[in-house]
Design a protein around this motif. Structure first.
Motif, short mmCIF file in Angstrom:
data_model
loop_
_atom_site.label_atom_id
_atom_site.label_comp_id
_atom_site.label_asym_id
_atom_site.label_seq_id
_atom_site.Cartn_x
_atom_site.Cartn_y
_atom_site.Cartn_z
N PHE A 255 -9.54 -5.79 -2.88
CA PHE A 255 -10.33 -7.01 -2.81
C PHE A 255 -10.88 -7.26 -1.41
O PHE A 255 -11.23 -8.40 -1.09
CB PHE A 255 -9.49 -8.20 -3.26
CG PHE A 255 -9.14 -8.17 -4.71
CD1 PHE A 255 -10.08 -8.45 -5.68
CD2 PHE A 255 -7.85 -7.82 -5.11
CE1 PHE A 255 -9.75 -8.41 -7.02
CE2 PHE A 255 -7.52 -7.77 -6.45
CZ PHE A 255 -8.47 -8.07 -7.42
N GLN B 298 -13.62 -10.05 -0.42
CA GLN B 298 -13.71 -11.15 -1.38
C GLN B 298 -12.32 -11.72 -1.60
O GLN B 298 -11.30 -11.14 -1.21
CB GLN B 298 -14.30 -10.69 -2.71
CG GLN B 298 -13.39 -9.78 -3.53
CD GLN B 298 -13.98 -9.45 -4.89
OE1 GLN B 298 -15.11 -9.02 -4.99
NE2 GLN B 298 -13.20 -9.62 -5.94
N GLU B 299 -12.27 -12.88 -2.24
CA GLU B 299 -10.99 -13.50 -2.54
C GLU B 299 -10.21 -12.66 -3.55
O GLU B 299 -10.78 -12.19 -4.54
CB GLU B 299 -11.19 -14.91 -3.12
CG GLU B 299 -11.65 -15.93 -2.11
CD GLU B 299 -10.57 -16.21 -1.06
OE1 GLU B 299 -9.39 -16.27 -1.43
OE2 GLU B 299 -10.93 -16.34 0.12
N PRO B 300 -8.91 -12.42 -3.32
CA PRO B 300 -8.12 -11.66 -4.29
C PRO B 300 -8.16 -12.31 -5.66
O PRO B 300 -8.17 -13.54 -5.78
CB PRO B 300 -6.70 -11.69 -3.70
CG PRO B 300 -6.90 -11.94 -2.25
CD PRO B 300 -8.12 -12.81 -2.15
N GLY B 301 -8.23 -11.49 -6.69
CA GLY B 301 -8.28 -11.99 -8.06
C GLY B 301 -7.15 -11.45 -8.90
O GLY B 301 -6.23 -10.80 -8.38
N PRO C 138 -3.76 -4.61 -3.22
CA PRO C 138 -4.73 -5.70 -3.41
C PRO C 138 -5.60 -5.94 -2.18
O PRO C 138 -6.79 -6.23 -2.32
CB PRO C 138 -3.85 -6.91 -3.72
CG PRO C 138 -2.58 -6.32 -4.28
CD PRO C 138 -2.39 -5.03 -3.56
N ARG D 172 -12.11 -5.37 -9.62
CA ARG D 172 -12.54 -6.47 -8.76
C ARG D 172 -13.09 -7.63 -9.57
O ARG D 172 -13.10 -8.78 -9.11
CB ARG D 172 -13.58 -5.97 -7.76
CG ARG D 172 -12.98 -5.15 -6.62
CD ARG D 172 -14.04 -4.46 -5.79
NE ARG D 172 -14.96 -5.36 -5.13
CZ ARG D 172 -14.80 -5.88 -3.91
NH1 ARG D 172 -13.70 -5.61 -3.22
NH2 ARG D 172 -15.71 -6.68 -3.38
#
Length: 371
Positions: free
Chosen positions: A74, A77-80, A70, A36
């Motif tokens: 995630f 939260q915003e995917p990274g 993903p 993450r």
């Protein structure tokens, strides 16, 4: 250094500890936290509990690492750019891949894999979880597809044997006794050794028959080509695990037996010259410093009666909880004593038993990473 730094900077994180201290769950949670945070992570585990395997979406006996979707990794939260794969080690799968990689040709690999003696050797290796862990770790490091590999070792005092397992296998297979069973053209001994080999062949032929004896010698001749590769990989893995890219974390609980195991592992790491990164204290109340006191409830009840008796019982329970939390903080303080520079001693939050879902792993990983 804190756990967040380890997750950000290391390439290998090896977790050791006694059984029942939450080591596998901790390995999974740290892998989740690192992914993450943006790293490409692989969690290698030996035998996770059923509920943890389900929480991770880890199929039993999978031939390849399983990617965590993903949207699950995630969530919240915003995917990274991070990625998380998990794999439950299967010694047979690992060993077959090892044979195919180190054989001089596909034909040489088939000579080994299709021989009935391979099945016996495969069954032998299937019980060597330590060997499978070492071989899989070395292979994934060699391929370079992951920025961090988290290895969950077997829950025993022999967990660190995975460092020696490839070397032991090499010494067993490369022993002079084994060369007695090689075809004559591959025997490395002198005339006396070749005569001994012939005598052994005659004895085996008279007991098992010429066909089986020739099959065994063909198998040993093909397998002997892997000896040099086994030795090389054993030396390479040891070099990798003693480098600054690796770290060993010891997972324990406040129980006396678990703490003794942790002390044993710490001494073994020092003896072997391996990079000790610190302790994770699980199954404890060391982080519970904000326990609510029920004493204030007394002013809302009568001087006598069932309600007051109930509140007083709660107060007694609260006293026990506060005493336990204080005792566990003392355990954590003792673990932190005389740590080498850069090592950590952190307590995991009490999760109330087994973690049931992936969200629980996310919360645990974040709590540990920010310790």
């Amino acid at each position: 250094m804190n756990l967040q730094s380890l997750l950000r900077e290391k390439r290998v994180l090896v977790l050791c500890g006694a059984g029942g201290v939450g080591k596998t769950t901790t390995a999974a949670a740290l892998g989740v936290a690192a992914a993450r945070a943006g790293r490409k992570v692989l969690v290698l585990t030996i035998d996770p509990a059923k509920r943890l395997a389900e929480a991770m979406g880890m199929p039993e006996g999978g031939a390849e690492p399983t990617p965590i979707p993903p949207e699950r990794l995630f969530a919240g939260q915003e995917p990274g750019p991070g990625r998380l794969d998990v794999w439950m080690l299967d010694p047979r799968v690992v060993f077959e891949r090892f044979v195919r990689r180190l054989s001089s040709s596909p034909e040489a690999a088939r000579t080994i894999l299709e021989n009935r003696l391979y099945r016996f050797l495969s069954d032998l290796v299937a019980g060597m979880q330590e060997y499978a862990a070492a071989e899989a770790l070395d292979n994934f490091l060699d391929e370079g597809g992951y920025e961090l590999i988290v290895l969950d070792t077997p829950p025993s005092r022999h967990a660190l044997d995975f460092l020696e397992a490839p070397g032991r296998l090499a010494r067993f297979l490369d022993d002079r006794i084994v060369s007695v069973f090689l075809p004559e053209e591959k025997s490395r001994g002198g005339r006396l050794w070749r005569k001994t080999s012939q005598l052994v062949g005659n004895v085996l032929g008279s007991i098992f028959g010429e066909s089986f004896t020739q099959e065994m010698r063909t198998f040993m001749g093909a397998f002997s080509g892997l000896f040099a590769g086994i030795r090389l990989r054993a030396d390479r893995l040891r070099s990798r695990l003693t480098s600054p890219d690796a770290a060993f974390l010891l997972v324990t609980s406040p129980e006396g037996a678990s703490l003794s195991e942790a002390a044993f592992f710490r001494d073994m790491l020092h003896e072997k010259g391996l990079p000790f990164a610190g302790f994770v204290l699980n199954r404890s109340w060391a982080r519970e410093d904000g326990l609510t006191s029920p004493e204030a409830l007394l002013r809302h009840v009568e001087d006598a009666g069932a309600a007051r008796d109930g509140v007083e019982a709660l107060i007694r329970l609260a006293d026990l909880e506060r005493a336990r939390a204080e005792a566990h903080r003392g355990v954590l303080a003792r673990l932190a004593e005389k740590l080498p520079a850069g090592a950590v001693a952190v307590a995991a939050p009490e999760a109330g038993g087994e973690l049931e879902d992936f969200g629980g792993l996310v919360r645990l990983g974040e709590a540990l990473a920010t310790s």
